[in-house]
Design an enzyme around this catalytic site. Structure first.
Site, PDB file in Angstrom:
ATOM      1  N   GLU A 161     -85.526  12.838 -62.525  1.00  0.00           N
ATOM      2  CA  GLU A 161     -84.711  11.631 -62.690  1.00  0.00           C
ATOM      3  C   GLU A 161     -83.389  11.755 -61.967  1.00  0.00           C
ATOM      4  OE1 GLU A 161     -81.863  12.630 -64.354  1.00  0.00           O
ATOM      5  OE2 GLU A 161     -82.886  14.531 -64.706  1.00  0.00           O
TER       6      GLU A 161
ATOM      7  N   GLU B  73     -83.178  16.057 -61.846  1.00  0.00           N
ATOM      8  CA  GLU B  73     -83.989  15.769 -60.654  1.00  0.00           C
ATOM      9  C   GLU B  73     -85.398  16.359 -60.728  1.00  0.00           C
ATOM     10  OE1 GLU B  73     -82.013  17.110 -57.103  1.00  0.00           O
ATOM     11  OE2 GLU B  73     -80.123  16.133 -57.600  1.00  0.00           O
TER      12      GLU B  73
END
Length: 349
Positions: free
Chosen positions: A172, A315
């Site tokens: 994310e 991430e």
């Protein structure tokens, strides 16, 4: 067309019989019993998840969902909201940590705009909206959009698995999403916001107190129903968090292992587990981040992290870094010799 509720209802429990078969086979390999510790336990878990004694986990599929959060308007981040879009451009250019680490493990990488405030040329656009609303004042999104985010995550997981992914790493990017994650986790578990709230992008202790107070007030304002995950997601969540939960649910439906990253990813896992308890059976906790809420939520999921490296980037980076351990468990079962095949005596082992 994917039906969210049909997928959820179709997720099956682990194949414990296949796990026992895998354990029995592992005990015939040329090593003392249980001498590879967690790697052996991982191999058994992979067998239970996939229904195969010798499962493949490579290539991993890494999906990074990016979205903005209206709660950022409250000043709860060390970075301005524009950084979300800037980082998406960095992902597309190949310059972010997740690009480097995904390449290192020969993974399949997909960058998805799930709700960035700006339009970004070249990115895979699945925008639910131009960021969520500020949940300090109003619900983050409609219930319909909450369901749409889960559906979108399922579709992206399906595509990634069809491309050949044997394991899923959801990632994310979104300024403000540790605040949403703390709010979701507090709503679903009853844990106090101050116990879940951490530094996020690097705020100081005074800002942390302010951040937890914002969450506490929002929970009092909206009163999300802990027995209704969609209600929680719609009131204090984020588009990328819903999408990650959807991706995890679809992976579980396909019996594909999910390797969890940090606090935000694990919050999405908690959301998925509240939609169906079997979802968590297909999750592996990759690492323990420095966010205080991470260990608390892993404990609620019954997960033990493989490593602790002091990470807090997100991430999907922590999961990508830990993937070689999971690959090692798979390789051990597929490639190690047995005592019989190697002609090695196990009489004194």
């Amino acid at each position: 067309m994917i039906d969210v509720y049909q997928i959820i209802d179709a997720i099956k429990p682990l194949d414990k019989a296949k796990g026992q078969e895998a354990e029995a086979y592992i005990n015939t390999l040329t090593k003392p019993l249980q001498s590879l510790g967690e790697i052996e336990r991982l191999a058994v878990q992979l067998a239970e998840m996939t229904g195969e004694v010798k499962p493949d986990v490579s290539p991993p599929g890494v999906i990074v969902f990016a979205a903005d959060h209206g709660i950022a308007e409250e000043g709860i981040s060390a970075y301005p909201q524009e950084v979300t879009g800037q980082m998406v451009r960095n992902f597309l250019a190949g310059g972010a940590a997740i690009n480097v680490f995904t390449k290192r493990v020969n993974g399949l990488l997909e960058i998805v705009d799930a709700g960035v405030k700006a339009d970004i040329p070249g990115v895979r656009t699945e925008k639910i909206g131009y960021g969520t609303k500020n949940f300090a004042a109003e619900p983050a999104m409609s219930r319909k959009d909450a369901l749409r985010s889960i559906h979108m995550g399922m579709r992206l997981a399906e595509e990634t698995i069809e491309r050949g992914a044997k394991l899923l790493i959801p990632g994310e990017m979104g300024i403000g999403n540790t605040t949403s994650s703390s709010a979701i986790s507090a709503a679903l578990t009853g844990i106090k916001p101050e116990d879940l709230t951490g530094r996020g992008t690097g705020i100081d202790s005074k800002q942390i107190s302010f951040k937890s107070e914002i969450i506490r007030r929002a929970l009092e304002l909206h009163r999300p129903d802990p027995n209704d995950p969609l209600d929680v997601l719609s009131k204090v969540g984020g588009f990328e968090i819903g999408a990650m939960a959807g991706a995890m649910l679809y992976a579980a439906y396909r019996r594909i292992p999910v390797l969890l990253d940090g606090f935000i990813c694990t919050t999405a896992a908690l959301l998925a587990a509240h939609l169906t308890e079997h979802a968590k059976d297909y999750m592996i906790a990759g690492h323990l981040s420095v966010e205080p809420g991470h260990l608390l939520i892993l404990d609620r999921l019954g997960k033990k992290p493989l490593v602790s490296m002091g990470l807090r980037l997100g991430e999907g980076t922590g999961a990508a870094l830990v993937f070689p351990f999971v690959q090692a468990a798979s390789d051990m079962v597929k490639n190690m010799a047995t005592f019989d095949s190697a002609g090695v005596s196990k009489e004194h082992i």
